[in-house]
Write an enzyme that holds these catalytic residues in place. Structure first.
Site, PDB file in Angstrom:
ATOM      1  N   SER B  42      10.883  14.569 -15.089  1.00 34.91           N
ATOM      2  CA  SER B  42      11.140  13.821 -13.859  1.00 34.91           C
ATOM      3  C   SER B  42      12.240  14.465 -13.031  1.00 34.91           C
ATOM      4  O   SER B  42      13.139  13.816 -12.520  1.00 34.91           O
ATOM      5  CB  SER B  42      11.534  12.373 -14.220  1.00 34.91           C
ATOM      6  OG  SER B  42      11.795  11.595 -13.080  1.00 34.91           O
ATOM      7  N   ALA B  44      13.873  17.030 -10.018  1.00 33.73           N
ATOM      8  CA  ALA B  44      13.701  17.305  -8.596  1.00 33.73           C
ATOM      9  C   ALA B  44      13.990  18.775  -8.341  1.00 33.73           C
ATOM     10  O   ALA B  44      15.122  19.159  -8.063  1.00 33.73           O
ATOM     11  CB  ALA B  44      14.647  16.425  -7.787  1.00 33.73           C
ATOM     12  N   CYS B  46      13.338  20.448  -5.842  1.00 34.38           N
ATOM     13  CA  CYS B  46      13.789  20.663  -4.466  1.00 34.38           C
ATOM     14  C   CYS B  46      15.295  20.541  -4.340  1.00 34.38           C
ATOM     15  O   CYS B  46      15.871  20.944  -3.337  1.00 34.38           O
ATOM     16  CB  CYS B  46      13.138  19.652  -3.534  1.00 34.38           C
ATOM     17  SG  CYS B  46      11.367  19.618  -3.707  1.00 34.38           S
ATOM     18  N   TYR B  65      14.641   9.784 -13.074  1.00 33.38           N
ATOM     19  CA  TYR B  65      14.846   8.742 -14.075  1.00 33.38           C
ATOM     20  C   TYR B  65      15.195   9.433 -15.381  1.00 33.38           C
ATOM     21  O   TYR B  65      14.592  10.455 -15.723  1.00 33.38           O
ATOM     22  CB  TYR B  65      13.579   7.905 -14.273  1.00 33.38           C
ATOM     23  CG  TYR B  65      13.185   7.127 -13.059  1.00 33.38           C
ATOM     24  CD1 TYR B  65      13.852   5.947 -12.714  1.00 33.38           C
ATOM     25  CD2 TYR B  65      12.156   7.563 -12.251  1.00 33.38           C
ATOM     26  CE1 TYR B  65      13.490   5.239 -11.583  1.00 33.38           C
ATOM     27  CE2 TYR B  65      11.795   6.850 -11.119  1.00 33.38           C
ATOM     28  CZ  TYR B  65      12.465   5.698 -10.784  1.00 33.38           C
ATOM     29  OH  TYR B  65      12.111   5.003  -9.662  1.00 33.38           O
ATOM     30  N   ASP B 290       1.446  20.646  -8.637  1.00 35.42           N
ATOM     31  CA  ASP B 290       1.389  22.014  -8.119  1.00 35.42           C
ATOM     32  C   ASP B 290       0.321  22.879  -8.774  1.00 35.42           C
ATOM     33  O   ASP B 290       0.017  23.962  -8.273  1.00 35.42           O
ATOM     34  CB  ASP B 290       2.749  22.696  -8.279  1.00 35.42           C
ATOM     35  CG  ASP B 290       3.826  22.055  -7.434  1.00 35.42           C
ATOM     36  OD1 ASP B 290       3.504  21.178  -6.615  1.00 35.42           O
ATOM     37  OD2 ASP B 290       4.997  22.441  -7.591  1.00 35.42           O
ATOM     38  N   ALA B 308       6.295  18.443  -3.323  1.00 33.65           N
ATOM     39  CA  ALA B 308       6.582  17.302  -4.192  1.00 33.65           C
ATOM     40  C   ALA B 308       5.910  15.977  -3.807  1.00 33.65           C
ATOM     41  O   ALA B 308       5.453  15.255  -4.690  1.00 33.65           O
ATOM     42  CB  ALA B 308       8.093  17.103  -4.309  1.00 33.65           C
ATOM     43  N   ASN B 312       3.545  13.922  -6.522  1.00 31.85           N
ATOM     44  CA  ASN B 312       3.778  12.559  -6.991  1.00 31.85           C
ATOM     45  C   ASN B 312       2.549  11.677  -6.772  1.00 31.85           C
ATOM     46  O   ASN B 312       2.159  10.898  -7.641  1.00 31.85           O
ATOM     47  CB  ASN B 312       4.972  11.954  -6.236  1.00 31.85           C
ATOM     48  CG  ASN B 312       6.306  12.333  -6.854  1.00 31.85           C
ATOM     49  OD1 ASN B 312       6.709  11.755  -7.848  1.00 31.85           O
ATOM     50  ND2 ASN B 312       6.972  13.324  -6.291  1.00 31.85           N
ATOM     51  N   ARG B 449       1.599  16.404  27.866  1.00 33.20           N
ATOM     52  CA  ARG B 449       1.396  16.656  29.296  1.00 33.20           C
ATOM     53  C   ARG B 449       1.177  18.127  29.576  1.00 33.20           C
ATOM     54  O   ARG B 449       0.318  18.499  30.379  1.00 33.20           O
ATOM     55  CB  ARG B 449       2.591  16.146  30.097  1.00 33.20           C
ATOM     56  CG  ARG B 449       2.496  14.671  30.418  1.00 33.20           C
ATOM     57  CD  ARG B 449       3.733  14.144  31.104  1.00 33.20           C
ATOM     58  NE  ARG B 449       4.031  14.817  32.356  1.00 33.20           N
ATOM     59  CZ  ARG B 449       4.947  14.376  33.233  1.00 33.20           C
ATOM     60  NH1 ARG B 449       5.621  13.265  32.970  1.00 33.20           N
ATOM     61  NH2 ARG B 449       5.180  15.023  34.339  1.00 33.20           N
TER      62      ARG B 449
END
Lengths: 461, 461
Positions: B42, B44, B46, B65, B290, B308, B312, B449
């Site tokens: 779990s 990260a 990144c 976690y 991944d 990521a 998830n 525009r």
């Protein structure tokens, strides 16, 4: 070749956008005359609270483009302090009063009504507008009068009636001037048009934390004046709120007087009926901006949502079509945003209670969530609510309160509402992620997960 | 009743999401075993650049976690330092190596492959990974090794190969440690996968303004080592870049070894083929994160986009379906974002040059615009580019560089891409407005525009 004669009534953003567009597309082939009863054109009414609080120093700062830009660069005949008094629709002619009081007549091929909206003031209170310390806020002149009054030495407490976005923003600016502020609101919550009641607490708290006293759930019964000034508001519960100045912000109504006199169709909302090309019930008359109604793309029904971005686009669309082009403005999803004391409040689509009234079976997810990954610091918390239809899973609206990302998350939902997206689309939504700008499970996607607990994980339809 | 046996290979976000979902839906009716070869689950990835730069103090901070949460609260059997060495697909059995070196066997009813991706390292450079000062960054252990090395007294200059988001973010963190940073990039621009060349200048400028030296448009020919350490990169133009540490960030590849040995279908992208329910070519084997490919919703083609948020969600969807539920992950629109030295760079959909390769006729609007109303102060400027298809007006992508609103404006376009919205939808988009959070003509609408000048104001189709 004869020049196309285009008359525009109202020099606000919608009128000036329409005028500019016609001249851009047709140049010398069109004569465009803008009639504006006030002193200003191309003004940003949304900035007036910040003029009162002196964040914006001068009224000129609230003008997007100076008059010369329109007259000299764009070749538009802008007539300020000139009020259109009558539209003779069958004759394609309007009558106006010049700054010197003289009368004039202008014959047009096309007319754009961009007369805007006026503040609602209950009948009994209207005569109070003659008092020097009793105000509404719907023009740059209003803002100037209020600021000039509030900086007087003997002004200590300002009473604001209405806790909509005007009340919310004016309260902040009254405090910025060092004055006491009291907000009186008939509804039992602040921002009653934007937010469901279960989303309103942080907005009330930020006001109170910054010295704004709130009187919620009680209306003003009457005002009492003495010695040439309004002195107090007597509330429905019998209590009185004393004040040195009073600002009424209880909503606006479309300025449809001319439209009615011209026999134009008025829509069910009370604003001028237009099609998605901004054409009224008469083919040579267009309406744009706060005077015109549009469509609520969530309910599919006619709606009147007088906000500046739509006004600008309506003007652009009206001008394009008058000039022989082809453009449409299909409608709105009621996105709105306000801010005070650093707290941003944003909403789009239907609130839960409106959804029920509109015949949906609303189901909602409400959560507090961090705006960024936990481990890099920065970010803050937002309170977010997403409303969907229990039968179809279609998204119906969102409300968010917190930092500026609350606003942007609501904008993302606005984009989804426009395409009639569902809760499952929200779950799949490919929002960018890196820890310094967002959490990996964005609060929006967490809301989708919470809604999927109620609606199931499998997309329907 | 016998318990459903679910094996998950890989304890990253996708694997843990799948495992958690099965347990949440089935509870004791399922046995879920996660095999993770490293020390962490779990995690990260990144966040690893910010660990290197000490914004993130400990590796534990990069764990969403703790292990106990999964084991004790969610009832998942998590086996760290345990490598799956073989999948015997027909027997529905996998073999693994325990932390103590012993071998084990596990028979499953369902298997989730969440083996992730590994850094690409050109063949000749691989042996250099044995040197203590030559790194890739794809795990928490990598981050720890890099940080421990970079804080050495004798490290003065760090050479980063690759100016993708890893290079961009690591460069900032190398500078945060007070080290010199040199970024070498084969492409003639920074962030060559995210940005068209005409959008890349601000990102290069912010690096250089913060003391990061750039060598763009030239590849590394070879590295030279002396005395047990890599000492320099020799570039294709014959020049050499001396350094005390070298970090390679030239992309990643899906970790498909086990999938191949299990005979699973590998997609055209080189990642594991899955359907939108995350099922591989074998009905009892799922892949998520991944290692798996998905669909690019803009082109409709298979795509491998290892980021990521999708990982998830894929895990969530795989776990839901294994547990007898029904969920889908339809695909991505390639939204990505990076940041360094306060400059946010975000992109979604196709760059202009990719759009051409994908068979569209791209037309683009590129503008610099203020992020807020001019008169309230605050805000800044962003550079924005929106790409659309000239034949249909369909939006194809957007890139933005500037403050965090660049990121959010790109997210809004991501929502529009998901619903195959057009330039005219972007014009009509009901974004909120008030001066302190946005300009009345949002840069996104201004881009619409500009595109309408090329495509016409009338919606097609």
């Amino acid at each position: 070749m004869e020049r196309l004669r285009v008359a525009v009534v109202g020099g606000g953003p919608a009128g000036m956008a329409a005028a500019s567009r016609v001249k851009r597309l047709l140049g010398d082939r069109a004569e465009v005359v803008v009639f504006e009863k006030g002193r200003w054109v191309s003004f940003a009414l949304c900035g007036t609270p910040y003029y009162i609080g002196c964040t914006v120093k001068t009224l000129d700062d609230l003008v997007y483009y100076p008059l010369e830009e329109f007259v000299e660069k764009r070749g538009i005949d802008v007539r300020i302090r000139t009020e259109v008094t009558e539209v003779e629709a069958d004759a394609r002619r309007l009558r106006f009063r010049r700054p010197d009081g003289g009368e004039g007549v202008y014959e047009y091929d096309y007319l754009v009504l961009a007369t805007g909206a006026r503040p609602k003031v209950p009948g009994l209170w209207r005569e109070l507008l003659g008092y020097e310390n009793f105000f509404t806020l719907r023009s740059l002149d209003d803002a100037e009068r209020i600021r000039r009054y509030l900086v007087r030495d003997d002004v200590r407490r300002v009473v604001i009636v209405g806790a909509g976005y005007i009340g919310f923003e004016v309260a902040e600016n009254v405090r910025a001037l060092g004055r006491e502020a009291v907000v009186v609101e008939l509804a039992s919550q602040v921002l009653p048009v934007m937010l469901d009641e279960d989303m309103a607490a942080p907005a009330a708290e930020v006001l109170e934390a910054n010295g704004v006293a709130l009187r919620l759930g009680v209306g003003v019964q009457r005002f009492e004046a003495e010695g040439g000034r309004v002195r107090r508001a007597v509330l429905a519960d019998g209590s009185a709120v004393e004040g040195d100045a009073f600002i009424i912000g209880v909503g606006v109504a479309p300025e449809v007087g001319l439209a009615k006199s011209a026999g134009l169709r008025i829509g069910e909302t009370g604003a001028v009926w237009v099609d998605e090309r901004m054409r009224t019930s008469r083919p040579e008359v267009y309406a744009a901006g706060d005077v015109a109604e549009t469509v609520d793309l969530v309910t599919g029904r006619r709606a009147w949502v007088p906000l500046a971005p739509a006004a600008n686009k309506m003007g652009f669309v009206a001008g394009t079509n008058i000039a022989g082009g082809d453009a449409v403005f299909p409608g709105v999803v009621r996105t709105s945003v306000t801010e005070a004391f650093g707290l941003v409040v944003a909403a789009t689509g239907l609130r839960e209670r409106d959804a029920e009234k509109a015949g949906f079976k609303p189901v909602a997810a409400r959560l507090e969530a961090r705006t960024k990954a936990h481990y890099v610091g920065g970010g803050s918390k937002i309170l977010l609510k997403v409303v969907a239809d229990a039968e179809t899973g279609r998204l119906l609206g969102a409300q968010a309160v917190g930092d500026e990302t609350a606003f942007w998350r609501v904008n993302v939902v606005a984009a989804l509402l426009q395409s009639k997206a569902t809760v499952w689309d929200l779950f799949s939504l490919d929002l960018g992620y890196m820890p310094k700008v967002a959490p990996v499970w964005d609060p929006l996607v967490v809301a989708a997960r919470l809604l999927m607990r109620k609606l199931g994980t499998k997309p329907r339809g």
